[in-house]
Write a protein that holds these residues in place. Structure first.
Motif, PDB file in Angstrom:
ATOM      1  N   TRP A 214     -16.085 -32.452 -12.803  1.00 25.62           N
ATOM      2  CA  TRP A 214     -15.899 -30.831 -13.231  1.00 25.62           C
ATOM      3  C   TRP A 214     -15.878 -31.019 -14.648  1.00 25.62           C
ATOM      4  O   TRP A 214     -15.412 -31.702 -15.366  1.00 25.62           O
ATOM      5  N   ARG A 215     -16.333 -29.665 -15.178  1.00 27.08           N
ATOM      6  CA  ARG A 215     -16.194 -29.472 -16.641  1.00 27.08           C
ATOM      7  C   ARG A 215     -15.670 -28.143 -16.842  1.00 27.08           C
ATOM      8  O   ARG A 215     -15.977 -27.022 -15.998  1.00 27.08           O
ATOM      9  N   ILE A 231     -10.118 -18.849 -18.730  1.00 26.65           N
ATOM     10  CA  ILE A 231     -10.661 -20.093 -18.592  1.00 26.65           C
ATOM     11  C   ILE A 231     -11.399 -20.618 -17.175  1.00 26.65           C
ATOM     12  O   ILE A 231     -11.037 -19.911 -16.423  1.00 26.65           O
ATOM     13  N   ALA A 232     -12.448 -21.380 -17.172  1.00 32.26           N
ATOM     14  CA  ALA A 232     -13.313 -21.409 -16.011  1.00 32.26           C
ATOM     15  C   ALA A 232     -13.722 -22.672 -15.848  1.00 32.26           C
ATOM     16  O   ALA A 232     -14.029 -23.497 -16.896  1.00 32.26           O
ATOM     17  N   TRP A 233     -14.059 -23.130 -14.659  1.00 32.77           N
ATOM     18  CA  TRP A 233     -14.602 -24.733 -14.530  1.00 32.77           C
ATOM     19  C   TRP A 233     -16.143 -24.643 -13.719  1.00 32.77           C
ATOM     20  O   TRP A 233     -16.044 -23.692 -12.933  1.00 32.77           O
ATOM     21  N   GLU A 234     -16.782 -25.381 -13.723  1.00 33.21           N
ATOM     22  CA  GLU A 234     -17.942 -25.480 -12.908  1.00 33.21           C
ATOM     23  C   GLU A 234     -18.026 -27.132 -12.581  1.00 33.21           C
ATOM     24  O   GLU A 234     -17.930 -28.088 -13.259  1.00 33.21           O
ATOM     25  N   PRO A 235     -19.036 -27.491 -11.423  1.00 27.45           N
ATOM     26  CA  PRO A 235     -19.053 -28.678 -11.118  1.00 27.45           C
ATOM     27  C   PRO A 235     -20.370 -29.438 -11.863  1.00 27.45           C
ATOM     28  O   PRO A 235     -21.218 -28.457 -12.422  1.00 27.45           O
ATOM     29  N   GLU A 236     -20.124 -30.594 -12.228  1.00 37.23           N
ATOM     30  CA  GLU A 236     -21.202 -31.470 -13.101  1.00 37.23           C
ATOM     31  C   GLU A 236     -22.354 -31.414 -11.950  1.00 37.23           C
ATOM     32  O   GLU A 236     -22.001 -31.358 -10.784  1.00 37.23           O
ATOM     33  N   GLY A 243     -18.033 -22.914  -8.948  1.00 39.03           N
ATOM     34  CA  GLY A 243     -17.409 -22.697 -10.251  1.00 39.03           C
ATOM     35  C   GLY A 243     -16.087 -21.478 -10.021  1.00 39.03           C
ATOM     36  O   GLY A 243     -16.296 -20.725  -9.034  1.00 39.03           O
ATOM     37  N   PHE A 244     -15.091 -21.642 -10.817  1.00 38.67           N
ATOM     38  CA  PHE A 244     -13.823 -20.708 -10.496  1.00 38.67           C
ATOM     39  C   PHE A 244     -13.314 -20.712 -11.768  1.00 38.67           C
ATOM     40  O   PHE A 244     -13.358 -21.400 -12.796  1.00 38.67           O
ATOM     41  N   GLY A 245     -12.562 -19.567 -12.182  1.00 36.00           N
ATOM     42  CA  GLY A 245     -11.612 -19.332 -13.178  1.00 36.00           C
ATOM     43  C   GLY A 245     -10.468 -18.738 -12.918  1.00 36.00           C
ATOM     44  O   GLY A 245     -10.191 -17.935 -12.044  1.00 36.00           O
TER      45      GLY A 245
END
Length: 325
Positions: A214-215, A231-236, A243-245
């Protein structure tokens, strides 16, 4: 938990707390008479105490303030009226204003602390004496039983020292009640750097990622009271997931000791939580403590079931490898 009983006696006008510890009475004496150690537990979770003065002699005074996650301040004062090292001491405990003056209508209480040897270590007996039944009932209605229990139950970590208490145990979860959980993690590194790792977007992107793959795609952080963050994340590529945040607002900041923020899952109607994050350094290591307030037990259980604590442990391990190495 160390606290074994908290009893009130309407006839004797007393409230008595009893707690047992593995450490000896001399160690109990040390933590109750050193303001820097005392303020680590004198105040329930979410209301940490700061002692501004501590004149430990007969006739001397100590003043402290406890700050809630929303910035509400409760102030108190001790007048030391008897000291019997290392067996115990006695104070008059008063509710005071910002000038140190007693607040009208609030009770002043005589309070004794006794430290006794036991086969397993020591026993604390803390007796509070009231001048009237009204004063006793007033303090009980303010949550004195629950508050004092939660406060003194924090004392084990102080008595043992950070490394003995937390080293090698990873990210630890304690469910305090229906609305509150406490998460702790010992980080091998100085507090100033651990603090920056939590508030600097460039550093956050390096470690605050949960599982591998994840990034952090968004890191907008305004670290000021009233400031917003997102802040949010998404899969590589190649990693499953959506993704979620989170977004929220900073309620309180005391750099580098404490930051309190609301937290809401972006794009949902889920209720917000209040996240009270504190940092304490001892001998080059920093204890990170996160106190989370949920709206109810159902929300608490739903969030914990996501594997949040495991994700936090993976992130903390990465912080130690990448940021603090």
């Amino acid at each position: 938990m160390p606290v074994t009983s908290v009893d009130s006696d309407a006839e004797a006008l007393t409230m008595t707390l009893v707690a047992d510890f593995a450490a000896g009475p001399e160690r109990l004496w040390q933590v109750f008479t050193d303001p820097r150690q005392l303020e680590r537990f004198w105040g329930p979770p979410g209301w940490p105490a700061t002692f501004s003065t501590f004149d430990f002699e007969r006739g001397g005074r100590a003043r402290y303030a406890m700050a809630s996650p929303t910035g509400e301040i409760a102030r108190g004062s001790w007048e030391f009226i008897d000291i019997d090292e290392p067996r115990g001491f006695e104070v008059v405990d008063s509710f005071v204003d910002e000038n140190g003056d007693a607040i009208p209508g609030m009770p002043a209480m005589r309070m004794t602390f006794a430290f006794d040897q036991t086969d397993a270590g020591s026993r604390l007996t803390n007796v509070t004496y009231f001048d009237s039944l009204e004063g006793l009932e007033q303090v009980l209605a303010m949550g004195a039983v629950e508050g004092s229990t939660l406060a003194i139950n924090q004392l084990d970590a102080v008595l043992q020292g950070l490394r003995e208490f937390a080293q090698g145990k990873g990210t630890q979860l304690e469910i305090l009640d229906d609305q509150h959980v406490r998460i702790t993690r010992l980080i091998e590194g100085p507090r100033e750097l651990v603090w920056r790792a939590h508030v600097d977007p460039d550093l956050m992107r390096q470690w605050m990622l949960g599982p591998d793959g994840w990034r952090m795609s968004v890191a907008e952080v305004d670290v000021s009271v009233g400031g917003d963050y997102r802040i949010a994340w998404e899969p590589e590529p190649g990693t499953e997931g959506e993704g979620f945040g989170f977004d929220g607002t900073t309620l309180l900041i005391d750099e580098p000791r404490r930051i309190v923020q609301t937290e809401h899952m972006t794009g949902t109607d889920f209720p917000s939580t209040t996240n009270d994050l504190s940092f304490y350094e001892e001998d080059g290591a920093t204890l990170v403590t996160l106190l989370i307030e949920y709206p109810d037990a159902a929300t608490r259980d739903t969030v914990l079931a996501t594997g949040m604590v495991d994700g936090m442990e993976q992130s903390f391990e990465r912080m130690e490898r990448v940021v603090l190495a």
